[in-house]
Scaffold this motif. Structure first.
Motif, PDB file in Angstrom:
ATOM      1  N   PRO A 149      -0.459  -0.358   6.275  1.00 45.00           N
ATOM      2  CA  PRO A 149       0.406  -0.445   5.172  1.00 45.00           C
ATOM      3  C   PRO A 149       1.356  -1.308   5.262  1.00 45.00           C
ATOM      4  CG  PRO A 149      -0.388   1.766   5.203  1.00 45.00           C
ATOM      5  CD  PRO A 149      -0.591   1.073   6.648  1.00 45.00           C
ATOM      6  N   HIS A 150       1.930  -2.046   4.278  1.00 50.50           N
ATOM      7  CA  HIS A 150       3.300  -2.691   4.190  1.00 50.50           C
ATOM      8  C   HIS A 150       4.354  -1.869   4.530  1.00 50.50           C
ATOM      9  CE1 HIS A 150       1.652  -6.438   2.648  1.00 50.50           C
ATOM     10  NE2 HIS A 150       1.486  -6.064   1.491  1.00 50.50           N
ATOM     11  N   GLU A 164       5.563   1.266   1.817  1.00 50.39           N
ATOM     12  CA  GLU A 164       4.384   1.020   1.034  1.00 50.39           C
ATOM     13  C   GLU A 164       3.528   2.173   1.169  1.00 50.39           C
ATOM     14  OE1 GLU A 164       3.121  -2.335  -0.883  1.00 50.39           O
ATOM     15  OE2 GLU A 164       5.132  -3.324  -0.637  1.00 50.39           O
ATOM     16  N   GLN A 186       2.413   4.330  -1.806  1.00 47.93           N
ATOM     17  CA  GLN A 186       1.664   3.504  -2.950  1.00 47.93           C
ATOM     18  C   GLN A 186       0.196   3.236  -2.106  1.00 47.93           C
ATOM     19  OE1 GLN A 186       4.553   2.720  -1.854  1.00 47.93           O
ATOM     20  NE2 GLN A 186       5.908   1.838  -3.346  1.00 47.93           N
ATOM     21  N   PHE A 187       0.208   2.996  -0.887  1.00 49.81           N
ATOM     22  CA  PHE A 187      -1.088   2.913  -0.415  1.00 49.81           C
ATOM     23  C   PHE A 187      -2.041   4.059  -0.424  1.00 49.81           C
ATOM     24  CE2 PHE A 187      -3.426   3.900   3.514  1.00 49.81           C
ATOM     25  CZ  PHE A 187      -4.645   3.084   3.385  1.00 49.81           C
ATOM     26  N   ASP A 216      -3.395  -4.632  -2.023  1.00 49.03           N
ATOM     27  CA  ASP A 216      -1.925  -5.073  -2.227  1.00 49.03           C
ATOM     28  C   ASP A 216      -0.942  -4.368  -1.281  1.00 49.03           C
ATOM     29  OD1 ASP A 216      -3.165  -6.767  -4.132  1.00 49.03           O
ATOM     30  OD2 ASP A 216      -2.550  -5.577  -5.808  1.00 49.03           O
ATOM     31  N   HIS A 217      -1.376  -3.315  -0.777  1.00 50.39           N
ATOM     32  CA  HIS A 217      -0.297  -2.409  -0.125  1.00 50.39           C
ATOM     33  C   HIS A 217      -0.451  -2.557   1.455  1.00 50.39           C
ATOM     34  CE1 HIS A 217       1.018  -1.078  -4.060  1.00 50.39           C
ATOM     35  NE2 HIS A 217      -0.117  -0.645  -4.122  1.00 50.39           N
TER      36      HIS A 217
END
Length: 136
Positions: free
Chosen positions: A45-46, A49, A52-53, A116-117
């Motif tokens: 993951p970023h 994040e 969120q991931f 996205d994450h």
């Protein structure tokens, strides 16, 4: 089949001789019970994040396991040596079931919400070649 029975008896006897706390059962390819294939993914993951991931992955996985012919279960583990990395496992009865899942009209859109994450995602499909469990 008689040979397999002898193999199993010998495996149990050897596990007892080896001092294992209980007998083990060894199942070889062709006689493997349970899921024969797994779709797996390595996720990074970023930074910042991770939560969120995790939420996006859980939502995606709820969809995957609820589909007719779906995985039935999804597992996400954290790498203890590299705590920013996660690995997912979804069991399937056939390679065709995985391919059908990935070809589903909603797959790309739902997967993109997870990706996205993440900085890095490496998916693969695997085949079970052996399974070992405690003897019943």
């Amino acid at each position: 089949v008689a040979q397999l029975g002898d193999f199993t008896k010998n495996a149990v006897a050897l596990s007892l001789e080896a001092g294992l706390p209980r007998p083990v059962r060894v199942v070889i390819l062709g006689v493997v019970s349970g899921p024969a294939f797994y779709s797996t993914g390595s996720w990074l993951p970023h930074a910042g994040e991770e939560e969120q991931f995790l939420e996006a992955w859980k939502e995606f996985s709820r969809w995957a396991v609820a589909l007719p012919g779906g995985a039935g279960e999804a597992v996400l583990v954290r790498d203890l040596r590299e705590p920013d990395r996660f690995v997912s496992f979804l069991p399937w009865e056939s390679l065709e079931a995985i391919q059908s899942w990935k070809a589903h009209r909603e797959f790309k859109q739902r997967m993109s919400l997870v990706q996205d994450h993440v900085d890095t995602f490496a998916p693969t499909e695997t085949e079970v070649v052996a399974r070992v469990s405690a003897a019943a």
